[in-house]
Design a protein around this motif. Structure first.
Motif, mmCIF file in Angstrom:
data_model
loop_
_atom_site.group_PDB
_atom_site.id
_atom_site.type_symbol
_atom_site.label_atom_id
_atom_site.label_comp_id
_atom_site.label_asym_id
_atom_site.label_seq_id
_atom_site.Cartn_x
_atom_site.Cartn_y
_atom_site.Cartn_z
ATOM 1 N N GLY A 1 0.226 -9.611 15.968
ATOM 2 C CA GLY A 1 -0.897 -9.370 15.430
ATOM 3 C C GLY A 1 -0.886 -8.307 13.928
ATOM 4 O O GLY A 1 -0.223 -7.902 14.431
ATOM 5 N N TYR A 2 -2.339 -8.832 13.548
ATOM 6 C CA TYR A 2 -2.355 -7.939 12.703
ATOM 7 C C TYR A 2 -3.590 -7.539 11.932
ATOM 8 O O TYR A 2 -4.563 -8.494 12.661
ATOM 9 N N THR A 3 -4.293 -6.973 12.195
ATOM 10 C CA THR A 3 -5.519 -6.291 11.208
ATOM 11 C C THR A 3 -6.303 -5.381 9.703
ATOM 12 O O THR A 3 -4.605 -5.435 9.056
ATOM 13 N N ALA A 4 -6.934 -6.196 8.940
ATOM 14 C CA ALA A 4 -7.594 -4.730 8.388
ATOM 15 C C ALA A 4 -7.617 -4.341 8.202
ATOM 16 O O ALA A 4 -7.707 -3.719 9.492
ATOM 17 N N ALA A 5 -7.222 -3.217 7.185
ATOM 18 C CA ALA A 5 -7.464 -2.241 7.353
ATOM 19 C C ALA A 5 -9.543 -1.445 7.053
ATOM 20 O O ALA A 5 -10.334 -2.122 6.346
ATOM 21 N N ALA A 6 -9.524 -0.404 7.545
ATOM 22 C CA ALA A 6 -11.296 0.519 7.540
ATOM 23 C C ALA A 6 -11.195 0.807 6.678
ATOM 24 O O ALA A 6 -10.732 1.131 5.350
ATOM 25 N N ARG A 7 -12.214 -0.024 5.496
ATOM 26 C CA ARG A 7 -12.887 1.338 4.546
ATOM 27 C C ARG A 7 -12.799 2.188 4.264
ATOM 28 O O ARG A 7 -13.563 2.619 5.467
ATOM 29 N N PRO A 8 -12.987 2.971 3.731
ATOM 30 C CA PRO A 8 -12.794 4.932 2.709
ATOM 31 C C PRO A 8 -14.589 5.024 3.629
ATOM 32 O O PRO A 8 -15.358 3.894 3.712
ATOM 33 N N GLY A 9 -14.310 5.900 4.467
ATOM 34 C CA GLY A 9 -15.808 6.160 5.419
ATOM 35 C C GLY A 9 -16.122 5.701 6.516
ATOM 36 O O GLY A 9 -17.187 5.713 6.427
ATOM 37 N N SER A 10 -15.354 4.479 6.877
ATOM 38 C CA SER A 10 -15.638 3.886 7.929
ATOM 39 C C SER A 10 -14.605 4.245 8.716
ATOM 40 O O SER A 10 -13.594 4.097 8.507
ATOM 41 N N ALA A 11 -14.938 3.659 10.018
ATOM 42 C CA ALA A 11 -13.696 4.076 12.106
ATOM 43 C C ALA A 11 -14.253 2.603 11.848
ATOM 44 O O ALA A 11 -15.371 2.145 12.517
ATOM 45 N N GLN A 12 -12.389 2.287 12.711
ATOM 46 C CA GLN A 12 -12.564 0.862 13.142
ATOM 47 C C GLN A 12 -12.620 1.611 14.587
ATOM 48 O O GLN A 12 -12.922 2.367 15.295
ATOM 49 N N ALA A 13 -13.987 0.313 15.309
ATOM 50 C CA ALA A 13 -13.838 0.832 16.832
ATOM 51 C C ALA A 13 -12.907 0.296 17.942
ATOM 52 O O ALA A 13 -13.204 1.362 19.009
ATOM 53 N N VAL A 14 -12.137 -0.195 17.475
ATOM 54 C CA VAL A 14 -11.050 0.079 18.139
ATOM 55 C C VAL A 14 -10.053 0.206 17.748
ATOM 56 O O VAL A 14 -9.314 -0.552 16.499
ATOM 57 N N GLU A 15 -8.352 1.042 18.415
ATOM 58 C CA GLU A 15 -7.461 1.893 17.334
ATOM 59 C C GLU A 15 -6.819 0.472 17.604
ATOM 60 O O GLU A 15 -6.655 -0.762 17.997
ATOM 61 N N PRO A 16 -6.526 0.221 15.926
ATOM 62 C CA PRO A 16 -5.648 -0.926 15.213
ATOM 63 C C PRO A 16 -4.830 -1.372 16.442
ATOM 64 O O PRO A 16 -4.537 -2.205 15.924
ATOM 65 N N TRP A 17 -3.453 -0.748 16.825
ATOM 66 C CA TRP A 17 -2.289 -1.304 17.185
ATOM 67 C C TRP A 17 -2.656 -1.417 18.282
ATOM 68 O O TRP A 17 -1.824 -2.916 18.543
ATOM 69 N N ASN A 18 -3.698 -1.311 19.430
ATOM 70 C CA ASN A 18 -3.848 -1.843 20.515
ATOM 71 C C ASN A 18 -4.745 -3.060 20.629
ATOM 72 O O ASN A 18 -4.801 -4.100 20.739
ATOM 73 N N LEU A 19 -5.654 -3.551 19.361
ATOM 74 C CA LEU A 19 -6.098 -3.905 18.845
ATOM 75 C C LEU A 19 -5.509 -5.469 18.868
ATOM 76 O O LEU A 19 -5.363 -6.316 18.838
ATOM 77 N N THR A 20 -4.721 -5.139 17.649
ATOM 78 C CA THR A 20 -3.135 -6.587 17.356
ATOM 79 C C THR A 20 -2.977 -6.857 18.691
ATOM 80 O O THR A 20 -1.673 -7.834 18.696
ATOM 81 N N ALA A 21 -1.730 -5.778 19.056
ATOM 82 C CA ALA A 21 -1.510 -5.850 20.260
ATOM 83 C C ALA A 21 -1.789 -6.591 21.728
ATOM 84 O O ALA A 21 -1.139 -7.980 22.201
ATOM 85 N N GLY A 22 -3.026 -6.401 21.455
ATOM 86 C CA GLY A 22 -4.041 -7.101 22.282
ATOM 87 C C GLY A 22 -3.918 -7.882 21.952
ATOM 88 O O GLY A 22 -4.096 -9.514 22.782
#
Length: 279
Positions: free
Chosen positions: A197-218
């Motif tokens: 699993g892969y995801t896009a990076a969060a745009r500068p100034g914004s935060a991802q709602a879910v931790e990206p490692w957990n999100l892509t592994a899930g």
């Protein structure tokens, strides 16, 4: 004394009209003017569009259903490749070169070996997807790609159509249906499967709602569970991992939708050990 009468000669000149030259030159001139107008309009559009818009246009007009590459670390989406300078995407049309459709049962012209998934694997998977009546709507979200590791089948987000719910590991129903359609063909193949699993990076100034490692592994785990429930044996899976946002398809723009994807890799079979290996 009368003078002798002389005959009076009247000379009449008949004027002939010029020959008709036709209007072909007018048509040629009109075509030339139209072509020049189209050219300058194209130049203007290119200068006015952003890099992200150019990428979107390239994706729209490209055959995204098949994309060979020489990726060394899970590259996908139009043939990304990994070398000393990093993960660099090539254009869709560059990626399409070097992989010819086989004719009269011939093998494709891309580099291959006896241990790699052959073209019949791609044909089987594509045939499974063609049985879905709404596959045309998902054709840009499903990308096939040959790599050194094997055959990648990527479920890729596009603007306006995602494969998973935003910030969630739960797939949409159309994603589940795609995986269930692929499962019978995958279960018949001898290749083991690796899911990443892969995801896009969060745009500068914004935060991802879910931790990206957990999100892509899930999300990778969710894909494995759907395939397993649809008939793929547990011992067919070699690995299930999440890469977070560490390997974007487009390093110059890691925020766009196509960086979000889950890739199923049909791994090449390991070469047999020499007969004297254990002696």
């Amino acid at each position: 004394m009368t003078m002798a009468s002389q005959p009076i000669i009247i000379k009449k000149v008949k004027k002939h009209g010029h020959a008709h030259h036709g209007g072909a030159w007018k048509i040629a001139y009109a075509d030339f003017v139209t072509a020049m107008m189209a050219f300058f309009l194209l130049m203007w559009l290119i200068s006015m569009t952003t890099q992200e818009q150019k990428v979107g246009l390239a994706e729209y007009f490209s055959p995204a259903s098949l994309s060979p590459a020489t990726s060394g670390a899970g590259g996908m989406l139009y043939g990304t490749s990994l070398d000393s300078s990093g993960n660099k995407p090539s254009t869709p049309r560059e990626a399409a070169r070097g992989f010819a459709e086989p004719k009269d049962g011939a093998r494709p012209t891309s580099p291959s070996s006896a241990s790699e998934p052959d073209y019949s694997a791609i044909a089987s998977l594509r045939q499974a997807l063609q049985k879905m009546p709404d596959i045309a709507e998902l054709s840009r979200n499903i990308v096939f790609e040959t790599t050194k590791e094997g055959l990648n089948v990527s479920l890729v987000d596009q603007d306006g159509r995602s494969m998973f719910r935003d910030g969630s590991v739960d797939p949409y129903e159309h994603t589940r249906r795609v995986l269930e359609a692929l499962a019978p063909a995958l279960s018949r193949m001898p290749n083991r499967l690796s899911i990443t699993g892969y995801t896009a990076a969060a745009r500068p100034g914004s935060a991802q709602a879910v931790e990206p490692w957990n999100l892509t592994a899930g999300r990778a785990l969710a894909v494995r569970e759907i395939l397993s429930g649809a008939g793929v044996r547990n011992d067919n899976f070699a690995s299930v991992v999440g890469r977070a946002d560490t390997e974007p398809v487009f390093p110059d723009n890691p925020y766009i939708a196509p960086n979000r994807r889950v890739t199923i890799t049909l791994l090449n079979a390991s070469a047999p050990a020499p007969s004297n290996f254990l002696r």
